[in-house]
Design an enzyme around this catalytic site. Structure first.
Site, PDB file in Angstrom:
ATOM      1  CE  LYS A   1       8.412  11.728 -10.982  1.00 17.25           C
ATOM      2  NZ  LYS A   1       8.025  11.600  -9.557  1.00 17.25           N
TER       3      LYS A   1
ATOM      4  CB  THR B   1      15.598   5.600  -7.974  1.00 16.44           C
ATOM      5  OG1 THR B   1      15.715   6.379  -6.787  1.00 16.44           O
ATOM      6  CG2 THR B   1      16.430   4.336  -7.824  1.00 16.44           C
TER       7      THR B   1
ATOM      8  NE  ARG C   1      11.755  17.647 -11.159  1.00 16.86           N
ATOM      9  CZ  ARG C   1      10.787  17.408 -10.288  1.00 16.86           C
ATOM     10  NH1 ARG C   1      10.027  18.404  -9.872  1.00 16.86           N
ATOM     11  NH2 ARG C   1      10.570  16.191  -9.833  1.00 16.86           N
TER      12      ARG C   1
ATOM     13  CE  LYS D   1       8.898  13.097  -2.824  1.00 21.80           C
ATOM     14  NZ  LYS D   1       8.563  13.322  -4.239  1.00 21.80           N
TER      15      LYS D   1
ATOM     16  CB  ALA E   1       5.262  18.230 -10.931  1.00 21.83           C
TER      17      ALA E   1
ATOM     18  CG  PHE F   1       4.414  15.196  -7.551  1.00 19.26           C
ATOM     19  CD1 PHE F   1       4.664  14.460  -6.405  1.00 19.26           C
ATOM     20  CD2 PHE F   1       4.609  16.565  -7.506  1.00 19.26           C
ATOM     21  CE1 PHE F   1       5.105  15.077  -5.233  1.00 19.26           C
ATOM     22  CE2 PHE F   1       5.053  17.192  -6.347  1.00 19.26           C
ATOM     23  CZ  PHE F   1       5.295  16.442  -5.215  1.00 19.26           C
TER      24      PHE F   1
ATOM     25  CG  PHE G   1      10.095  -0.833  -3.010  1.00 18.89           C
ATOM     26  CD1 PHE G   1      10.537   0.077  -2.066  1.00 18.89           C
ATOM     27  CD2 PHE G   1       9.649  -0.353  -4.231  1.00 18.89           C
ATOM     28  CE1 PHE G   1      10.532   1.439  -2.322  1.00 18.89           C
ATOM     29  CE2 PHE G   1       9.639   1.009  -4.502  1.00 18.89           C
ATOM     30  CZ  PHE G   1      10.079   1.908  -3.540  1.00 18.89           C
TER      31      PHE G   1
ATOM     32  CD1 TRP H   1      17.345   2.499  -3.529  1.00 14.58           C
ATOM     33  CD2 TRP H   1      18.295   0.620  -2.778  1.00 14.58           C
ATOM     34  NE1 TRP H   1      17.874   2.776  -2.284  1.00 14.58           N
ATOM     35  CE2 TRP H   1      18.467   1.634  -1.796  1.00 14.58           C
ATOM     36  CE3 TRP H   1      18.819  -0.645  -2.512  1.00 14.58           C
ATOM     37  CZ2 TRP H   1      19.127   1.424  -0.587  1.00 14.58           C
ATOM     38  CZ3 TRP H   1      19.490  -0.864  -1.305  1.00 14.58           C
ATOM     39  CH2 TRP H   1      19.637   0.166  -0.369  1.00 14.58           C
TER      40      TRP H   1
END
Length: 555
Positions: free
Chosen positions: A69, A71, A92, A103, A272, A300, A380, A408
């Site tokens: 999210k 990214t 955040r 993570k 979250a 999330f 991806f 990305w």
């Protein structure tokens, strides 16, 4: 190249030039080195903010690694800027818990990052430290008052719900005993630690609109009861002034830059799954005061961060989002379609089809708030053309805009289609934000509305402890507060093993914490913990620094 290596190839612009581009006089910012700064609260202009288009980036139910999210949020803001829409991304702050856990960091990835990523992912400007200190000051004041023979409020230690916090995943601190060591060391009692991201001080900072509001909220923190069963709040300990003083700099939003040299605001960092999952109201209003478009994200899946963003933050601050970008990945859909985690990079149309109900449910949830969605397929390298087309075909049957986002690898250039979709939705004026529930409804009605409407539960069950908490909430007159459910992020249910779109399940509320200062109630469901633990092989094993100060392994 990995994220850190890519970040090192970028020549950063002085933060003064970023401030000027953002629209704030560089002389009015507070410098934290060359590339970070605090913005003055006086730079918020609510009349201008009302003219900005607020875009929320959310996601489907994630895999353990997350679906990108942040990214997507950064890439979308770059794409909008490339299409000549003055845009600021508001995010955040990362917690050290996930950074050293599983993570990793939270500054985006590849060519869609905020910089300087290593500073942001570590101590940044000290906001988390200030929140931790303000929280633990109140803890110390509580135990000091219990010990005092001359200034005692007669607090019953058995009723205290206020814990301590630390910004680290440390399961050994979930349950502790303090006050051991004899009469000079306090009164022994059971307590524990939460992670700083779950602190009520974090929640308060994220909802406060100025210092006056901050102090009022701090004073309203509920601590427990006296032996005479009278409620005790932080203001009874005269704590709010000192706590606010510790937060005098933390309340100011942090200005950094994207990899393409656009302004980015990073402020506040609640999770979250165990907190409200969105950045500060102040940070959002700051971005909206100086931007045509303001892109923000909620943690999330939509069932967690986005629901809380809408029902708590937007209602509290009077915000009206114009669109929701639903981050979707092929790997997550295959995961929810029954594919093993180890096989998610292998093309599998059947698993992808089986996972589509999860996407469908999140889209239905967005519609409940009457805000228009855009599906962003976060690309991806393992995604096949057939898998991408399957999602596009699904979106077409629903009449929902969809775009492949290759941010990305390409940064803003990989988000132009997504950015145009967002512009089209905003300019069509099809959104009319409506909260899911009325704050004045009963506590059980609000919980059950979220559980049945958003999660898809059959009904809600309450333990004896939770029922006792409901009675306490009613006794304190706090029934009117909104709801911030703590729930696993791995499933729409409270059982992390129920993937996809589970049905006919029960949500079990085991207890309800009171966050009267923040202004919400926290029903805790399933086995969720407000102090996470580390995995068998934490990310910290791969993080290192050499004599030249070069960091490796930080992603």
């Amino acid at each position: 190249m990995n994220d850190l290596q890519i970040a090192k190839t970028i020549t950063l612009k002085p933060i003064t030039s970023i401030a000027e581009k953002f629209g704030v006089d560089p002389e009015h910012i507070e410098m934290y080195g060359k590339y970070k700064a605090k913005l003055p609260l006086k730079a918020i202009n609510k009349q201008q903010a009302d003219k900005s288009n607020l875009i929320l980036v959310s996601a489907i139910s994630p895999t353990p690694a997350g679906e990108g999210k942040t990214t997507i949020s950064i890439g979308l803001s770059e794409g909008l800027n490339r299409l000549n829409k003055k845009t600021t991304v508001v995010l955040r702050e990362p917690s050290l818990g996930p950074i050293f856990g599983i993570k990793g960091g939270a500054t985006g990835g590849g060519y869609s990052q905020v910089l300087p990523m290593e500073d942001i992912n570590l101590h940044f400007t000290g906001d988390f430290s200030a929140i931790e200190k303000a929280h633990n000051l109140l803890s110390a004041l509580i135990d000091n008052n219990i010990q005092s023979k001359t200034n005692s409020l007669l607090i019953d230690p058995r009723t205290i719900g206020w814990k301590r916090v630390i910004d680290m995943n440390d399961r050994a601190l979930r349950h502790t005993i303090v006050g051991l060591g004899g009469t000079a060391s306090g009164i022994p009692r059971e307590t524990g630690f939460d992670i700083t991201a779950a602190s009520e001080i974090m929640a308060i900072l994220c909802l406060a609109e100025n210092l006056t509001d901050l102090k009022k909220r701090l004073g309203n923190i509920f601590i427990g009861f006296t032996f005479n069963k009278e409620p005790i709040y932080a203001k009874d300990l005269k704590a709010e002034g000192a706590m606010a003083t510790l937060l005098k700099d933390a309340i100011k939003p942090n200005l950094v830059q994207t990899i393409e040299g656009n302004p980015a605001i990073i402020h506040g960092g609640p999770f979250a799954n165990i907190a409200q999952g969105t950045n500060t109201v102040i940070g959002t209003l700051m971005g909206m005061s100086h931007s045509d478009y303001t892109v923000t994200e909620a943690g999330f899946g939509f069932d967690l961060g986005a629901e809380k963003f809408f029902d708590i933050k937007c209602q509290s601050a009077g915000l009206k989002p114009k669109a929701v970008v639903l981050t979707t990945t092929i790997r997550a859909l295959k995961y929810h379609g029954g594919a093993d985690l180890k096989s998610l990079t292998t093309p599998d149309l059947d698993a992808l089809k089986n996972g589509l109900p999860n996407l469908e449910k999140h889209l239905e949830n967005i519609s409940k708030f009457k805000v228009s969605p855009v599906i962003a397929i976060n690309k991806f390298t393992s995604d096949s053309d057939a898998e991408i087309q399957l999602i596009k075909d699904f979106a077409a049957t629903k009449g929902i805009k969809v775009a492949l986002a290759d941010v990305w690898a390409k940064g803003g250039g990989g988000a132009l289609e997504l950015a145009q979709c967002v512009i089209d939705v905003v300019e069509a004026k099809t959104s009319n934000f409506t909260p899911l529930y009325n704050w004045e409804s009963s506590v059980t009605d609000k919980i059950e509305t979220i559980a049945t409407e958003i999660y898809g539960a059959e009904y809600v069950d309450y333990t004896a402890k939770a029922k006792a908490h409901l009675r306490k909430i009613s006794h304190l007159g706090l029934d009117h507060l909104p709801i911030c459910i703590a729930k696993t992020q791995k499933s729409l249910s409270d059982n992390p093993k129920l993937l996809g779109r589970p049905k006919d399940f029960i949500i079990t509320v085991r207890e309800i914490e009171i966050a009267a200062g923040a202004g919400f109630l926290i029903p805790i469901t399933g086995d969720i913990m407000r102090m996470p633990g580390l995995p068998a092989h934490p990310a910290s094993e791969n993080i290192d620094i050499n004599d030249e100060g070069e960091i490796t392994g930080l992603f």
